[in-house]
Design a protein around this motif. Structure first.
Motif, PDB file in Angstrom:
ATOM      1  N   LEU A 117      28.758 -77.019 -31.807  1.00 29.73           N
ATOM      2  CA  LEU A 117      27.932 -78.189 -32.112  1.00 29.73           C
ATOM      3  C   LEU A 117      27.476 -78.875 -30.835  1.00 29.73           C
ATOM      4  CD1 LEU A 117      29.840 -79.694 -35.141  1.00 29.73           C
ATOM      5  CD2 LEU A 117      27.518 -78.856 -35.133  1.00 29.73           C
ATOM      6  N   LEU A 119      24.620 -77.011 -29.314  1.00 29.64           N
ATOM      7  CA  LEU A 119      23.366 -77.165 -30.058  1.00 29.64           C
ATOM      8  C   LEU A 119      22.795 -78.565 -29.887  1.00 29.64           C
ATOM      9  CD1 LEU A 119      24.231 -75.326 -33.367  1.00 29.64           C
ATOM     10  CD2 LEU A 119      22.765 -74.537 -31.539  1.00 29.64           C
ATOM     11  N   ILE A 120      23.688 -79.567 -29.932  1.00 29.36           N
ATOM     12  CA  ILE A 120      23.212 -80.948 -29.856  1.00 29.36           C
ATOM     13  C   ILE A 120      22.566 -81.210 -28.505  1.00 29.36           C
ATOM     14  CG2 ILE A 120      24.083 -83.299 -29.588  1.00 29.36           C
ATOM     15  CD1 ILE A 120      25.818 -82.836 -32.000  1.00 29.36           C
ATOM     16  N   LEU A 176      17.135 -76.506 -33.995  1.00 25.57           N
ATOM     17  CA  LEU A 176      18.475 -76.958 -33.620  1.00 25.57           C
ATOM     18  C   LEU A 176      19.065 -77.947 -34.620  1.00 25.57           C
ATOM     19  CD1 LEU A 176      18.293 -77.094 -29.747  1.00 25.57           C
ATOM     20  CD2 LEU A 176      19.154 -75.314 -31.242  1.00 25.57           C
ATOM     21  N   PRO A 177      18.313 -78.991 -35.073  1.00 24.04           N
ATOM     22  CA  PRO A 177      18.910 -79.869 -36.093  1.00 24.04           C
ATOM     23  C   PRO A 177      19.265 -79.115 -37.364  1.00 24.04           C
ATOM     24  CG  PRO A 177      16.872 -80.806 -35.262  1.00 24.04           C
ATOM     25  CD  PRO A 177      16.998 -79.468 -34.646  1.00 24.04           C
ATOM     26  N   LEU A 178      18.418 -78.152 -37.738  1.00 22.21           N
ATOM     27  CA  LEU A 178      18.734 -77.385 -38.945  1.00 22.21           C
ATOM     28  C   LEU A 178      19.992 -76.549 -38.729  1.00 22.21           C
ATOM     29  CD1 LEU A 178      15.285 -76.242 -40.326  1.00 22.21           C
ATOM     30  CD2 LEU A 178      16.867 -77.887 -41.283  1.00 22.21           C
ATOM     31  N   VAL A 201      22.462 -77.329 -36.765  1.00 18.26           N
ATOM     32  CA  VAL A 201      23.593 -78.267 -36.851  1.00 18.26           C
ATOM     33  C   VAL A 201      23.917 -78.544 -38.318  1.00 18.26           C
ATOM     34  CG1 VAL A 201      24.273 -80.651 -36.439  1.00 18.26           C
ATOM     35  CG2 VAL A 201      23.234 -79.341 -34.622  1.00 18.26           C
ATOM     36  N   ALA A 202      22.875 -78.751 -39.130  1.00 18.18           N
ATOM     37  CA  ALA A 202      23.095 -79.031 -40.547  1.00 18.18           C
ATOM     38  C   ALA A 202      23.758 -77.847 -41.226  1.00 18.18           C
ATOM     39  CB  ALA A 202      21.767 -79.358 -41.221  1.00 18.18           C
ATOM     40  N   ALA A 217      27.349 -77.795 -40.355  1.00 17.91           N
ATOM     41  CA  ALA A 217      28.051 -78.863 -41.065  1.00 17.91           C
ATOM     42  C   ALA A 217      28.245 -78.502 -42.524  1.00 17.91           C
ATOM     43  CB  ALA A 217      27.260 -80.158 -40.942  1.00 17.91           C
ATOM     44  N   GLU A 227      28.709 -83.832 -45.469  1.00 13.23           N
ATOM     45  CA  GLU A 227      28.910 -83.371 -44.093  1.00 13.23           C
ATOM     46  C   GLU A 227      27.604 -83.145 -43.307  1.00 13.23           C
ATOM     47  OE1 GLU A 227      32.675 -82.347 -42.035  1.00 13.23           O
ATOM     48  OE2 GLU A 227      32.003 -83.629 -43.627  1.00 13.23           O
ATOM     49  N   PRO A 228      26.601 -82.408 -43.851  1.00 15.65           N
ATOM     50  CA  PRO A 228      25.374 -82.212 -43.070  1.00 15.65           C
ATOM     51  C   PRO A 228      24.698 -83.529 -42.704  1.00 15.65           C
ATOM     52  CG  PRO A 228      25.368 -80.785 -44.982  1.00 15.65           C
ATOM     53  CD  PRO A 228      26.537 -81.678 -45.128  1.00 15.65           C
ATOM     54  N   LEU A 256      26.635 -85.167 -39.756  1.00 16.87           N
ATOM     55  CA  LEU A 256      26.532 -84.538 -38.439  1.00 16.87           C
ATOM     56  C   LEU A 256      25.120 -84.599 -37.887  1.00 16.87           C
ATOM     57  CD1 LEU A 256      28.994 -81.592 -38.185  1.00 16.87           C
ATOM     58  CD2 LEU A 256      29.086 -83.866 -37.257  1.00 16.87           C
ATOM     59  N   VAL A 257      24.104 -84.524 -38.754  1.00 21.11           N
ATOM     60  CA  VAL A 257      22.739 -84.645 -38.230  1.00 21.11           C
ATOM     61  C   VAL A 257      22.482 -86.082 -37.779  1.00 21.11           C
ATOM     62  CG1 VAL A 257      20.307 -84.353 -38.745  1.00 21.11           C
ATOM     63  CG2 VAL A 257      21.920 -82.696 -39.549  1.00 21.11           C
ATOM     64  N   PHE A 276      23.949 -86.310 -34.471  1.00 20.61           N
ATOM     65  CA  PHE A 276      22.988 -85.689 -33.560  1.00 20.61           C
ATOM     66  C   PHE A 276      21.934 -86.724 -33.130  1.00 20.61           C
ATOM     67  CE2 PHE A 276      20.402 -81.452 -33.250  1.00 20.61           C
ATOM     68  CZ  PHE A 276      20.055 -81.773 -31.946  1.00 20.61           C
ATOM     69  N   PHE A 280      20.039 -86.830 -46.239  1.00 14.84           N
ATOM     70  CA  PHE A 280      19.980 -85.756 -45.252  1.00 14.84           C
ATOM     71  C   PHE A 280      18.580 -85.672 -44.649  1.00 14.84           C
ATOM     72  CE2 PHE A 280      18.868 -81.251 -44.481  1.00 14.84           C
ATOM     73  CZ  PHE A 280      19.627 -81.081 -43.353  1.00 14.84           C
ATOM     74  N   LEU A 309      17.475 -85.890 -40.753  1.00 16.63           N
ATOM     75  CA  LEU A 309      16.692 -84.847 -40.096  1.00 16.63           C
ATOM     76  C   LEU A 309      15.437 -85.447 -39.462  1.00 16.63           C
ATOM     77  CD1 LEU A 309      17.089 -81.820 -39.827  1.00 16.63           C
ATOM     78  CD2 LEU A 309      15.546 -81.508 -41.737  1.00 16.63           C
ATOM     79  N   VAL A 350      16.220 -87.091 -36.160  1.00 16.85           N
ATOM     80  CA  VAL A 350      16.310 -86.203 -34.993  1.00 16.85           C
ATOM     81  C   VAL A 350      14.926 -85.753 -34.554  1.00 16.85           C
ATOM     82  CG1 VAL A 350      17.173 -84.020 -34.156  1.00 16.85           C
ATOM     83  CG2 VAL A 350      18.586 -85.410 -35.623  1.00 16.85           C
TER      84      VAL A 350
END
Lengths: 677, 317
Positions: free
Chosen positions: A412, A415-416, A430-432, A434-435, A438, B141-142, B145-146, B149, B301, B305, B308
């Motif tokens: 992570l 990627l971040i 990259l955000p995808l 990470v998703a 997760a 969770e997604p 974490l996004v 990010f 979510f 996204l 980011v």
């Protein structure tokens, strides 16, 4: 003095002794003799791998060993890493196998299956050492055949084993064909088939040829690593193999798919344009999410673990793809970090997945069951196995005290911080990614809560589970070794830092020092982030002790714990039939991902003959098929079968017809030659 | 540094543990007043806890270690998180390790422990609660974490102290589209993680709608006290985290005693205001159906996204 050569020699000799022992020793001592030899092979491989990780290099050419091409072996830190992992897993699993195969004479303990096991362990260790295309392909094929024979070792007992073997044989050879085509093209264009010649010739090849080589070879290797959509063999072969073989395949063999991609993509081809790596990230991401979703639906314990392998290899592929992406845009240190994260995750996966498969094997041996819906209550009957499974599951869910968390955290982080790489593609991918990581981590938590909670907690749901007993000491010892590896990786991952750096620089990514800070900490040099796994464990333990102890001190009357009947909302002690099963546990997730999983359900209502309103019987069936298999493979197999059926009409049985074919064939060939080819 | 730093860490843990029941009481009181009831008073959760702690500990027959250790583990993970998150100060001895991903994972560990306990009891309700809780947790969770990010982009790190200290220095980061979107996404995720309306109703005891309550149905006495305390601490820590990320003013960025005192007052006010807003909103909202929750989470979510990608496209021009 270089220990790699003698160690590999010892591994080969021990494997030879193991094969002989498997053939000659009578049933009562066979598994012990074979297990000891296999463990020795693995241990020697581990020694060679660790030496290579320490910076030693070794190479040898044996022109007489294989006709025409000869054998060429070379060990660098990258091969050393995979060798060490395969060796360690093989050593621990061989000890487990002594207890698992026991003193029987059939199935996994038969003469044939025992004789092949040391050979399989040896090829796992030697494949990364291959230094020419021919050596590599020969070792690769021997490994595939050895594992195929081992998968088939219980073919007399169950018909599914034969079907799984067929799938595995076909798919592994399709992979081999891809590898053969890709590497042959590579060798032809590079003007030599040793890896040194490939490395030298790669730069002069046209971009188009390089792309064809990479795509073909990566597809072949991804199928070995269980990448979707070429994963179909994995959830069939891994559950049907004897459990110690499943552990070897899932923890050591699939890694070699990753090895191949890293070796060819980074080392031999020297990296490539962005789209290669974006494609690899996409394959990895799809494998990760699809694998873990299927694992969430599975109620067969070993099938669940097999799909989880597909998920974890998907995460590793995402890491490898990210490394290539960063390298393609010129950010060396970040690429090295991503590759180190991927390799560390592969090591962690090997440790916890071998442990989980062995624990599942213990359950299978004690109960004869793999179906979670019929297990339960094993924690009282098999306390050590339950504890070890819990430890492995902790690694697999990627939560803090487990080893999986550290590598996913590194992944992570890479990627971040990858957003410094310019380009719209990275800003979206990259955000995808990470998703995806997760989501797969979150679903993995649900999967292993299900496996542990339904399989080992509560009360037994069947007679077999009720009669389960703890495994013999050899199995527990093997699992104990793997558990120690898991714990070590979780607490002091930093000791691997320099070895991983050397492996990454052997792959051509000299960002170095991606991971440092001594054994107790993980501190990243390029990006400001650090993690202290040991301190997290200490803090958690201390807090746990206080939280558990304080209420007793505060409570006015310090009484002993009293047992009482389950309350269950006043319903009183429920029967095991009323407990949640794995299928019911997964039901909400199945509804949420309805569109992806496409479950099939079937309700049959049979009314009583006299009246349409009185129902005699309701039959309800639901299954969640592997959708990719359903939509991709079944039509393809059906089309092939139709083609075969149509071709049968050509062979009518008449000799005149066949003579006619010969005549017209000859005429057509002469015509083609006459017209001028 | 270390004197005030250590005090700050200790103060964070003590404030969260002692303040969590008060926050729960405060939110119930706000809700009661808005619904026209008198309410039981802010101190009621503390009285409940004291009552439960004095009862004898009971182990239901057929449960094992997972069931017995889960309450303590829930409290322990939350206490470690309370020590890590910069609620009062960004310069503490542990701030170098206060990683946002670690914080999220530690909270998830508490959830997993409780879900295992629910399955361990072997009752239908325990399994039902565990299954639903894990479904929601997997889908949250997604988003989290996004959002992490998105928060880490301006600071260049996932370290919480760095993020918060950076936001204190440059408040303009908070009002950027990325910051606002990420905060909105994280707010929804916090609602789901703490089991509040519209995802779960903490006050319900209607069997078929319970999520959290169904898992902990078999707990009684001191164990139940720990479970309740753990849930209240989670709410406090997560609201505090949200406040630290979105409104970091008042948090001590240097090691001085007055700054720490100001930070303590600011923390209490911020969490109390957030709690009051949440309680007021809950009066007007209804719990959504369990199978509509994924839609809510998918929405959040998307927000994360967008946060980011917008931060990339807006900074890249």
């Amino acid at each position: 003095m270089n220990v790699i050569g003698p160690a590999l020699g010892a591994a080969s000799a021990l494997a030879g002794a193991g094969v002989a022992a498997g053939m000659l020793v009578p049933a009562w001592g066979r598994s012990a003799a074979v297990g000891a030899c296999t463990a020795g092979t693995g241990g020697a491989g581990l020694v060679a791998g660790v030496a290579a990780l320490g910076g030693a290099r070794w190479s040898i050419g044996l022109p007489g060993l294989l006709p025409l091409a000869g054998v060429r072996l070379a060990v660098d830190p990258l091969s050393g890493l995979f060798m060490a992992v395969a060796g360690a897993v093989a050593a621990a699993v061989a000890v487990y196998g002594i207890g698992y195969t026991g003193r029987g004479a059939h199935g996994a303990s038969s003469r044939g299956a025992q004789a092949v096991l040391p050979l399989f362990a040896l090829t796992l260790v030697l494949v990364p050492a291959a230094a020419s295309v021919s050596t590599f392909l020969v070792l690769w094929e021997v490994m595939a055949l050895a594992s195929l024979l081992l998968v088939l070792s219980e073919h007399r007992e169950r018909a599914e084993v034969r079907r799984a073997g067929l799938w595995y044989a076909v798919m592994t050879h399709l992979g081999l064909v891809l590898l053969l085509a890709g590497l042959a093209l590579f060798a032809a264009r590079a003007g030599g088939q040793s890896f040194a010649a490939l490395r030298a010739g790669a730069a002069g090849m046209s971009a188009w040829i390089r792309a064809v080589v990479f795509v073909t070879v990566a597809a072949g290797f991804a199928s070995k690593a269980g990448g979707v959509p070429l994963h179909a063999w994995l959830p069939r072969a891994h559950p049907e193999a004897p459990s110690h073989v499943s552990a070897l395949m899932s923890a050591a063999m699939v890694n070699l798919g990753i090895y191949g991609i890293v070796r060819v993509g980074f080392d031999l081809l020297g990296g490539g344009p962005m789209w290669w790596w974006l494609g690899l990230i996409a394959v990895g991401a799809v494998s990760a999410v699809y694998g873990i979703l299927q694992a969430a639906m599975a109620s067969d314990l070993k099938r669940l673990l097999a799909y989880s392998t597909s998920e974890n290899m998907g995460l590793v592929l995402v890491g490898v793809g990210a490394a290539g992406l960063f390298a393609a845009s010129g950010n060396g240190p970040l690429a090295a970090l991503a590759l180190v994260a991927a390799l560390l995750h592969m090591i962690n996966h090997a440790a916890f997945k071998a442990l989980l498969f062995c624990a599942a094997g213990s359950v299978l041996r004690a109960t004869g069951l793999r179906d979670l819906d019929r297990l339960g209550g094993l924690r009282q009957r098999m306390p050590v196995t339950a504890g070890l499974f819990a430890l492995g599951a902790l690694g697999a869910v990627a939560l803090p005290p487990g080893n999986g968390f550290i590598s996913e955290w590194l992944l992570l982080q890479s990627l971040i911080h990858g957003l410094v790489v310019p380009g719209v593609a990275t800003a979206i991918v990259l955000p995808l990614a990470v998703a995806v990581i997760a989501l797969s981590a979150g679903l993995a938590a649900a999967v292993f809560v299900k496996a542990l909670g339904v399989g080992f907690s509560a009360r037994p749901r069947s007679k077999q589970a009720e009669r389960a007993a703890e495994s013999p000491p050899a199995m527990l010892a093997g699992m104990g070794l793997l558990a120690a590896c898991c714990a070590g990786l979780a607490l002091v991952p930093g000791v691997l830092g320099s070895g991983l750096d050397r492996a990454a620089s052997a792959a051509g990514l000299t960002g170095a020092k991606a991971l440092s800070g001594g054994g107790l900490q993980v501190r990243l040099q390029q990006v400001p982030a650090s993690l202290a796994p040991l301190w997290v464990v200490i803090a958690l333990t201390a807090a746990l002790a206080v939280a558990a102890g304080l209420p007793r001190l505060i409570g006015r009357r310090r009484r002993r714990r009293k047992n009482a009947r389950l309350w269950d909302c006043g319903g009183g002690a429920p029967t095991p039939r009323m407990a949640y099963t794995a299928t019911s546990f997964a039901e909400p997730l199945q509804r949420v991902f309805d569109d992806v999983l496409a479950p099939e359900q079937d309700v049959n209502v049979t009314p009583v003959r006299e009246s349409a309103y009185l129902v005699e019987r309701v039959r309800y069936q639901r299954r969640v098929p592997d959708r990719i298999e359903h939509r991709l493979y079944e039509p393809m197999l059906a089309a092939l079968a139709r083609l075969g059926g149509a071709a049968r009409r050509l062979a009518g049985g008449s000799v005149h017809l066949y003579l006619g074919y010969g005549f017209f064939g000859l005429v057509a060939l002469l015509l083609v030659l006459a017209v001028g080819w | 540094m270390s004197g005030t730093g250590l005090t700050a860490v200790a103060a964070q843990i003590v404030v969260v543990i002692s303040g969590a029941p008060l926050l729960a009481g405060w939110m119930r009181q706000v809700r009661a007043r808005m619904e026209g009831r008198a309410g039981a008073g802010v101190l009621q959760p503390w009285r409940d806890t004291r009552k439960l702690l004095r009862k004898e500990p009971i182990t239901p027959i057929g449960t094992g270690p997972a069931f017995r250790t889960a309450p303590a583990l829930l409290v322990a993970t939350t206490a470690v998180v309370a020590a890590l998150v910069p609620l009062l100060s960004t310069t503490t001895p542990v701030s170098a390790h206060a990683d946002l991903i670690l914080v999220v994972a530690l909270l998830a560990l508490g959830t997993v422990a409780l879900a295992l306990a629910g399955l361990d009891s072997g009752t239908a309700f325990g399994g039902m609660g565990a299954s639903r809780e894990m479904t929601v947790a997997a889908l949250v969770e997604p988003t989290i974490l996004v959002a992490v990010f998105a928060f880490s982009i301006p600071a260049g790190s996932t370290n919480l102290a760095a993020i918060v200290a950076g936001a204190v220095r440059e408040p303009s980061r908070l009002a950027s589209p990325a910051g606002l979107l990420a905060t909105a996404a994280l707010a929804v995720a916090v609602l789901a993680e703490t089991g509040r309306i519209p995802v779960d109703n903490p006050a319900t005891h209607l069997e078929l709608t319970m999520v959290h309550e169904a898992m902990v149905l078999e707990y009684s006495g001191p164990d139940l006290a720990l479970v309740e305390l753990g849930a209240q601490m989670r709410l406090t820590v997560l609201l505090g985290l949200l406040a630290s990320l979105f409104a970091p003013w008042g948090i001590a960025t240097d090691a001085s005693w007055p700054a720490l005192a100001v930070a303590l007052a600011a923390f209490v006010v911020k969490v109390a205001v957030l709690g009051a807003v949440l309680a007021a909103a809950e009066v007007f909202w209804a719990k959504v159906r369990l199978f509509r929750v994924p839609e809510l989470l998918a929405g959040s979510f998307l927000l994360a996204l967008l946060a980011v990608t917008s931060s990339y496209f807006l900074s890249g021009e």
